[in-house]
Design a protein around this motif. Structure first.
Motif, PDB file in Angstrom:
ATOM      1  N   VAL A 221       0.837  -1.207   0.000  1.00 51.17           N
ATOM      2  CA  VAL A 221       0.000   0.000   0.000  1.00 51.17           C
ATOM      3  C   VAL A 221       0.869   1.253   0.000  1.00 51.17           C
ATOM      4  O   VAL A 221       0.605   2.214  -0.731  1.00 51.17           O
ATOM      5  CB  VAL A 221      -0.946  -0.008   1.221  1.00 51.17           C
ATOM      6  CG1 VAL A 221      -1.724   1.308   1.293  1.00 51.17           C
ATOM      7  CG2 VAL A 221      -1.902  -1.184   1.153  1.00 51.17           C
ATOM      8  N   LEU A 222       1.927   1.244   0.821  1.00 49.53           N
ATOM      9  CA  LEU A 222       2.835   2.386   0.871  1.00 49.53           C
ATOM     10  C   LEU A 222       3.491   2.618  -0.476  1.00 49.53           C
ATOM     11  O   LEU A 222       3.619   3.761  -0.934  1.00 49.53           O
ATOM     12  CB  LEU A 222       3.897   2.146   1.946  1.00 49.53           C
ATOM     13  CG  LEU A 222       4.996   3.206   2.065  1.00 49.53           C
ATOM     14  CD1 LEU A 222       4.406   4.574   2.415  1.00 49.53           C
ATOM     15  CD2 LEU A 222       6.032   2.803   3.106  1.00 49.53           C
ATOM     16  N   SER A 223       3.911   1.553  -1.128  1.00 47.59           N
ATOM     17  CA  SER A 223       4.564   1.673  -2.430  1.00 47.59           C
ATOM     18  C   SER A 223       3.621   2.293  -3.460  1.00 47.59           C
ATOM     19  O   SER A 223       4.020   3.157  -4.255  1.00 47.59           O
ATOM     20  CB  SER A 223       5.037   0.291  -2.900  1.00 47.59           C
ATOM     21  OG  SER A 223       5.688   0.376  -4.141  1.00 47.59           O
ATOM     22  N   ARG A 224       2.345   1.872  -3.458  1.00 49.45           N
ATOM     23  CA  ARG A 224       1.370   2.429  -4.407  1.00 49.45           C
ATOM     24  C   ARG A 224       1.161   3.924  -4.143  1.00 49.45           C
ATOM     25  O   ARG A 224       1.087   4.722  -5.091  1.00 49.45           O
ATOM     26  CB  ARG A 224       0.040   1.687  -4.298  1.00 49.45           C
ATOM     27  CG  ARG A 224       0.068   0.281  -4.878  1.00 49.45           C
ATOM     28  CD  ARG A 224      -1.328  -0.226  -5.136  1.00 49.45           C
ATOM     29  NE  ARG A 224      -2.106  -0.324  -3.905  1.00 49.45           N
ATOM     30  CZ  ARG A 224      -2.178  -1.412  -3.144  1.00 49.45           C
ATOM     31  NH1 ARG A 224      -1.487  -2.491  -3.484  1.00 49.45           N
ATOM     32  NH2 ARG A 224      -2.923  -1.424  -2.061  1.00 49.45           N
ATOM     33  N   ARG A 225       1.053   4.287  -2.888  1.00 54.66           N
ATOM     34  CA  ARG A 225       0.824   5.687  -2.556  1.00 54.66           C
ATOM     35  C   ARG A 225       2.034   6.551  -2.896  1.00 54.66           C
ATOM     36  O   ARG A 225       1.886   7.721  -3.288  1.00 54.66           O
ATOM     37  CB  ARG A 225       0.476   5.814  -1.080  1.00 54.66           C
ATOM     38  CG  ARG A 225      -0.880   5.214  -0.753  1.00 54.66           C
ATOM     39  CD  ARG A 225      -1.285   5.437   0.687  1.00 54.66           C
ATOM     40  NE  ARG A 225      -2.597   4.853   0.955  1.00 54.66           N
ATOM     41  CZ  ARG A 225      -3.215   4.897   2.122  1.00 54.66           C
ATOM     42  NH1 ARG A 225      -2.628   5.521   3.149  1.00 54.66           N
ATOM     43  NH2 ARG A 225      -4.402   4.355   2.280  1.00 54.66           N
ATOM     44  N   ASN A 241      -1.245  10.990   2.685  1.00 54.53           N
ATOM     45  CA  ASN A 241      -1.557   9.557   2.633  1.00 54.53           C
ATOM     46  C   ASN A 241      -0.292   8.701   2.706  1.00 54.53           C
ATOM     47  O   ASN A 241      -0.293   7.621   3.302  1.00 54.53           O
ATOM     48  CB  ASN A 241      -2.342   9.219   1.361  1.00 54.53           C
ATOM     49  CG  ASN A 241      -3.768   9.714   1.422  1.00 54.53           C
ATOM     50  OD1 ASN A 241      -4.304   9.928   2.511  1.00 54.53           O
ATOM     51  ND2 ASN A 241      -4.391   9.901   0.271  1.00 54.53           N
ATOM     52  N   VAL A 242       0.788   9.203   2.111  1.00 59.65           N
ATOM     53  CA  VAL A 242       2.070   8.489   2.179  1.00 59.65           C
ATOM     54  C   VAL A 242       2.571   8.456   3.615  1.00 59.65           C
ATOM     55  O   VAL A 242       3.013   7.408   4.116  1.00 59.65           O
ATOM     56  CB  VAL A 242       3.117   9.159   1.261  1.00 59.65           C
ATOM     57  CG1 VAL A 242       4.496   8.562   1.495  1.00 59.65           C
ATOM     58  CG2 VAL A 242       2.721   8.993  -0.194  1.00 59.65           C
ATOM     59  N   GLN A 243       2.489   9.591   4.297  1.00 64.15           N
ATOM     60  CA  GLN A 243       2.986   9.661   5.675  1.00 64.15           C
ATOM     61  C   GLN A 243       2.138   8.817   6.631  1.00 64.15           C
ATOM     62  O   GLN A 243       2.662   8.193   7.550  1.00 64.15           O
ATOM     63  CB  GLN A 243       3.030  11.120   6.146  1.00 64.15           C
ATOM     64  CG  GLN A 243       4.024  11.989   5.391  1.00 64.15           C
ATOM     65  CD  GLN A 243       5.427  11.403   5.399  1.00 64.15           C
ATOM     66  OE1 GLN A 243       5.922  10.970   6.430  1.00 64.15           O
ATOM     67  NE2 GLN A 243       6.079  11.378   4.235  1.00 64.15           N
TER      68      GLN A 243
END
Length: 375
Positions: A221-225, A241-243
Motif C-alpha cells: 500500500v505504501l509503495s502504491r501511494r 496519505n504516504v505519511q
C-alpha cells in the motif's frame, strides 16, 4: 556494584510540547553538523581538530547570533558537542569510523539532556504519571515502574511510528544474585531458539514470520501511494496519505521489535537467575548472515542481542558468561568424545559412529559447549 541502567517510558506530550521536542531535535542536529564541518575544515587546514572546550565557547557566541537556539534546552546542545567530541576520540583510536553528518530523514530522531550535579533542584523529576523535563515542563508518561538510582541524563526520542519515548540513564547500586551452584551450556538454533545442557528448550516464536504477511501488505500500500505522489509531482514529505501509511508500516516493525526484545529480556533474566556459569558459542553472526539461504532466519532470532543481554546481566549480578570455540561442537560425541561429520545424521539427530550414542543433536552440542566452558 555501581552500574548504569536505563529506564524507558512512553511519553504523551501536548501539541505545544511536540513542537518544542521537534525544535530541540533540529537544533541539536544543527549544532552537531555545524561543528563537525568546522572540525573537518580545521583538520584539513592545520592538521588538528577542535577540542570540546573550544567548541563550547564558540557555541556560546553562536547562541547570541542565532536567537532560535535559545528557545531549546541548552543541555541538549552541549550534549551534541560531547557526542561529537566522543565520536572523534573513538575515531582517532580506530574504534569506529569518522562521524558523519546527521540527517533529518533518519528514522529515529532524538536529543539528550544532561543533569547538572551542582544544581540543587533536579532537572528531571517524577510525580505520579508526570515527568518534568528541561524546557518541556511536566509531560504525561506511562509510569510502568519505579525509577531507582540517581538520574544522569534523559534522552527524548521520536520513533518512525510517531510515538515519543524517554530513556532515563541512572546510576544504581546493583546487588549480586544468590548463588545457585549451577552451570549450563547453551546451543542456539533456528528451529528452537536455545537448548540448554540440562534439557530445557526455549522455543523460537518467529515474531517476524507471524507478522510478515501483514507487513508485506502494508508495504505494498505504501509503495502504491508513493508512486501516485510521484506521478502527481508531490514531495513525499508533504503527501499526507504516504505519511499515514509510512507510520502504519513503522508500527508493524515496532510491534515485531518490541515482542522480540521482551522475549529476549525474559529468557536471559531467567537463565542468569538460575545459573552461575553460562557457556555459549563465540559465533561470528556477521559472517553467518552472508549465507543468503539462512540470513533471514538468522537475523530474526537475534543471537548477537541474546549474547549481549546475557553478558551485561551477568556482569551486573555476579554471574559469569564464557564464550567457547564453536568448531566441532555439533560433530563431537558428548559420551565418548569421538568427532566426525557423519555423527550429525540430520539437523535434529545425532548418532555417534564410534559408540552408537544417540540423542537430540542440539542437546548434544549444548553439553559439549558446557564441557568446554568448564575447562
Amino acid at each position: 556494584m555501581l552500574v548504569n541502567k536505563a529506564y524507558r517510558f512512553r511519553l504523551y506530550p501536548t501539541k505545544e510540547q511536540e513542537v518544542l521536542i521537534a525544535k530541540t531535535i533540529g537544533c541539536s542536529r544543527f549544532v552537531f553538523n555545524r561543528f563537525l564541518s568546522l572540525w573537518n575544515e580545521n583538520y584539513q587546514t592545520t592538521g588538528k581538530g577542535l577540542s570540546y572546550s573550544a567548541c563550547s565557547s564558540q557555541l556560546t557566541k553562536l547562541k547570541k547570533e542565532l536567537d532560535w537556539l535559545q528557545e531549546v534546552d541548552s543541555h541538549s546542545l552541549q550534549s551534541s558537542l560531547k557526542n561529537l567530541a566522543d565520536s572523534f576520540d573513538r575515531f582517532l583510536k580506530k574504534q569506529n569510523k569518522a562521524p558523519r553528518f546527521k540527517s533529518k530523514k533518519n528514522k529515529v530522531q532524538s536529543y539528550t539532556t544532561n543533569i547538572e550535579k551542582k544544581n540543587q533542584f533536579p532537572e528531571v523529576s517524577i510525580a505520579g504519571n508526570r515527568m518534568k523535563l528541561p524546557k518541556l515542563g511536566w509531560v504525561r508518561f506511562a509510569n510502568s515502574r519505579d525509577v531507582q538510582g540517581r538520574i544522569l541524563n534523559a534522552t527524548v526520542r521520536k520513533n518512525p511510528s510517531g510515538k515519543h519515548f524517554v530513556s532515563l540513564l541512572v546510576e544504581i547500586d546493583v546487588q549480586d544474585l544468590p548463588k545457585t551452584d549451577s552451570t549450563v551450556g547453551i546451543d542456539v538454533g533456528l528451529k528452537d531458539f536455545a537448548i540448554l545442557s540440562n534439557g530445557k528448550v526455549y522455543k523460537n516464536p518467529k515474531f517476524f514470520r507471524t507478522l510478515e504477511e501483514k507487513l508485506a501488505k502494508a508495504q505494498r500500500v505504501l509503495s502504491r501511494r508513493q508512486r501516485l505522489a510521484i506521478q502527481q509531482k508531490k514531495p513525499l514529505s508533504e503527501a499526507k496519505n504516504v505519511q499515514k501509511q509510512r507510520m502504519k508500516v513503522a508500527r508493524v516493525h515496532e510491534q515485531i521489535a518490541n515482542a522480540r526484545t521482551d522475549y529476549l529480556q525474559k529468557i536471559t533474566t531467567e537463565i542468569i537467575k538460575n545459573h552461575d556459569v553460562i557457556g555459549i558459542e563465540d559465533l561470528k553472526v556477521s559472517n553467518m548472515l552472508k549465507n543468503r539461504t539462512l540470513s533471514k532466519a538468522i537475523s530474526e532470532v537475534s543471537w548477537s542481542e541474546f549474547r549481549r543481554m546475557l553478558e551485561y546481566k551477568a556482569k551486573w549480578y555476579g554471574k559469569k558468561v564464557i564464550a567457547v570455540d564453536p568448531r566441532y561442537t555439533s560433530q563431537k560425541c558428548h559420551s565418548c568424545g569421538h568427532t566426525a561429520k557423519e555423527n550429525r545424521r540430520t539437523q535434529a539427530t545425532f548418532i555417534c559412529v564410534s559408540c552408537g550414542h544417540s540423542e537430540n543433536a542440539d542437546l548434544n552440542a549444548s553439553r559439549n559447549i558446557h564441557d568446554l566452558a568448564m575447562v
